[in-house]
Design an enzyme around this catalytic site. Sequence first.
Site, PDB file in Angstrom:
ATOM      1  N   HIS A  78     -10.993   9.665   7.460  1.00 28.32           N
ATOM      2  CA  HIS A  78     -10.749   8.233   7.654  1.00 28.32           C
ATOM      3  C   HIS A  78     -10.166   7.884   9.017  1.00 28.32           C
ATOM      4  O   HIS A  78     -10.565   6.897   9.633  1.00 28.32           O
ATOM      5  CB  HIS A  78      -9.805   7.745   6.556  1.00 28.32           C
ATOM      6  CG  HIS A  78      -9.518   6.282   6.570  1.00 28.32           C
ATOM      7  ND1 HIS A  78     -10.503   5.327   6.401  1.00 28.32           N
ATOM      8  CD2 HIS A  78      -8.349   5.592   6.731  1.00 28.32           C
ATOM      9  CE1 HIS A  78      -9.958   4.122   6.449  1.00 28.32           C
ATOM     10  NE2 HIS A  78      -8.661   4.255   6.666  1.00 28.32           N
TER      11      HIS A  78
ATOM     12  N   HIS B 218      -8.785   9.477   3.685  1.00 34.44           N
ATOM     13  CA  HIS B 218      -8.479   8.385   2.757  1.00 34.44           C
ATOM     14  C   HIS B 218      -8.755   8.885   1.345  1.00 34.44           C
ATOM     15  O   HIS B 218      -9.822   9.453   1.075  1.00 34.44           O
ATOM     16  CB  HIS B 218      -9.334   7.155   3.050  1.00 34.44           C
ATOM     17  CG  HIS B 218      -8.782   5.907   2.438  1.00 34.44           C
ATOM     18  ND1 HIS B 218      -8.810   5.673   1.077  1.00 34.44           N
ATOM     19  CD2 HIS B 218      -8.165   4.833   2.994  1.00 34.44           C
ATOM     20  CE1 HIS B 218      -8.239   4.513   0.826  1.00 34.44           C
ATOM     21  NE2 HIS B 218      -7.841   3.982   1.975  1.00 34.44           N
TER      22      HIS B 218
ATOM     23  N   GLU C 295       0.838  -1.198   0.000  1.00 39.28           N
ATOM     24  CA  GLU C 295       0.000   0.000   0.000  1.00 39.28           C
ATOM     25  C   GLU C 295       0.872   1.247   0.000  1.00 39.28           C
ATOM     26  O   GLU C 295       2.101   1.161   0.125  1.00 39.28           O
ATOM     27  CB  GLU C 295      -0.947  -0.018   1.209  1.00 39.28           C
ATOM     28  CG  GLU C 295      -1.915  -1.197   1.172  1.00 39.28           C
ATOM     29  CD  GLU C 295      -2.846  -1.252   2.372  1.00 39.28           C
ATOM     30  OE1 GLU C 295      -2.768  -0.354   3.236  1.00 39.28           O
ATOM     31  OE2 GLU C 295      -3.647  -2.197   2.460  1.00 39.28           O
TER      32      GLU C 295
ATOM     33  N   ARG D 242      -0.564   8.734   9.305  1.00 39.10           N
ATOM     34  CA  ARG D 242      -0.417   7.295   9.527  1.00 39.10           C
ATOM     35  C   ARG D 242      -0.035   6.559   8.247  1.00 39.10           C
ATOM     36  O   ARG D 242      -0.667   6.738   7.205  1.00 39.10           O
ATOM     37  CB  ARG D 242      -1.727   6.714  10.080  1.00 39.10           C
ATOM     38  CG  ARG D 242      -1.694   5.194  10.205  1.00 39.10           C
ATOM     39  CD  ARG D 242      -2.923   4.679  10.905  1.00 39.10           C
ATOM     40  NE  ARG D 242      -4.153   4.844  10.142  1.00 39.10           N
ATOM     41  CZ  ARG D 242      -4.602   3.991   9.242  1.00 39.10           C
ATOM     42  NH1 ARG D 242      -3.885   2.922   8.920  1.00 39.10           N
ATOM     43  NH2 ARG D 242      -5.741   4.195   8.633  1.00 39.10           N
TER      44      ARG D 242
ATOM     45  N   ARG E 160      -0.817   8.744   2.045  1.00 37.39           N
ATOM     46  CA  ARG E 160      -2.211   9.159   1.881  1.00 37.39           C
ATOM     47  C   ARG E 160      -2.403  10.673   1.859  1.00 37.39           C
ATOM     48  O   ARG E 160      -3.259  11.182   1.142  1.00 37.39           O
ATOM     49  CB  ARG E 160      -3.062   8.537   2.996  1.00 37.39           C
ATOM     50  CG  ARG E 160      -3.273   7.054   2.824  1.00 37.39           C
ATOM     51  CD  ARG E 160      -4.028   6.459   3.989  1.00 37.39           C
ATOM     52  NE  ARG E 160      -4.276   5.044   3.760  1.00 37.39           N
ATOM     53  CZ  ARG E 160      -4.814   4.238   4.648  1.00 37.39           C
ATOM     54  NH1 ARG E 160      -5.162   4.701   5.839  1.00 37.39           N
ATOM     55  NH2 ARG E 160      -5.016   2.962   4.376  1.00 37.39           N
TER      56      ARG E 160
END
Length: 529
Positions: free
Chosen positions: A358, A249, A116, A393, A297
């Site tokens: 998110h 997100h 990811e 994060r 992100r």
Amino acid sequence: MIKTDFLVIGSGIAGLSYALKVANHFKEAQVILVTKAEKEESNTKYAQGGIATVTNTDTDSFEEHIQDTLIAGDGLCDEAVVRMVVEEAPKRLEELIAWGTQFDKTNQGDYSLGREGGHSQNRILHHKDVTGSEIARALLETVDKTKNITLLEDHFTVDFITDHHILRAQGHEKTVTHRDEITCYGAYVLDENTQEIKTIQAKITLLAAGGSGQVYRTTTNPKIATGDGIAMAYRAKAKVKDIEFIQFHPTALHQEPAQSPAFLITEAVRGEGGILRNIYGERFMEKYDDRLELAPRDIVARAIDSELKLTGEDYVYLDCKHIDPKHFVNHFPNITKKCKSLGIDVHKDFIPVTPAAHYICGGVAVDMNGETTIENLYACGECSRTGLHGANRLASNSLIEAVVYAHKSFEHAITKFDSLTFRNDIPGWDDTDTSKNKENILITHDRRDIQKIMSNYVGIVRSDERLQRAANRIEMLYQENKELYKKAKLSVPICELRNMITNAYLIIQASMERKENKGGFYNQDCLKP
């Protein structure tokens, strides 16, 4: 008065794993776990992508995972915490497996590892595209078999019981003002079926109440994510930190009319080669970052936000048409099914996506033992601020953080448990001079107002003027609802509104205080990073 040795607030991965540990260690101890909805409903349930852990040291290493986390956190991670979490992660993963969690494997029997955004290697363990739900299933089944755990569904935690309540009940005008003078003795909990507020006294309390995504209009978080834990801890005078870092997100499914929660298109789709395109079909991430769709992100979300402003549209596209159809359906059956229900064939059509609130990277400040600044109160999971995430994060680091900190909280709790006793002066809940609220429509309107204010003024890109407007409007909502809370018999809608106002206030104030752009925080009037 209900007395229990351990009180656990929240039925996600953090609360469940902690409850199992203390219950199995102290066979004679009583553990009460309370959750505001049905036991399955938590942010954990909605985690699609997976859990980030180094399992193959031939192709990956702790050091690479550590560096990826530090880079994503944009200089604000606590490196000692990052190292601890990454290095302990494999042990905690084995515990999840021992409790019955099943992760996908290859035909050769090895774990199927995804990749990811922000990760330099494939290290994401997953169960199809419903990893969180699978973990929750396994943990809940184990909890159900554990005799000294009592799980109370539809129980809403109103406030922690602290010295403040004891002093007030004794008639003292002055209550506790300093954090180092405060101890937690349990919590006042609303039974939603009987409308009775129960006084639950506990020797040790763990807060694992999840995040606060519902303060935004578009969020991947479930309806229950109203920031209750953060708000309760703040009212009890616990330290709250880094709450301005809201992770959006990049790819929630765009639907008309808008759905809440928004359906998440996991980052793992981009890890498998999904390409972001604007409404003209043009790939655009090369304009923003060399890592393209696999940038962290915060970068991808701001890039999409910029494209939306350029085109004037409400969404961009995620192109998966080139990904092997059989592999896509096998890995992402839930996403395939959801898109099909809307007439989107992922093998032939672009998927319309938009950023959504998110994850909150900050929260109740804890040390490396999971201790808050209030004695006998621990916190873990999304409601806590450990120092792992910094300003942003790294994808799939949240589930592993939750189980590592549940374990650290457990380890520390057992060192002090035998020295703790119950008090005999804990007051019950006092709701004299209150009456049932007659106009719930006002609560509904105010909840929508909060979401509108936060989305319009405290979103992906902020400004000094927007933040000041948000502060003014939230102050009005606070004043309007302060009297309602005092006069009305408590209900879940009233308590959630109170907590949402508190979270909005904290996010706005922290945003106004920050003068440098970092990670998920971006103010166009601040110094550029």
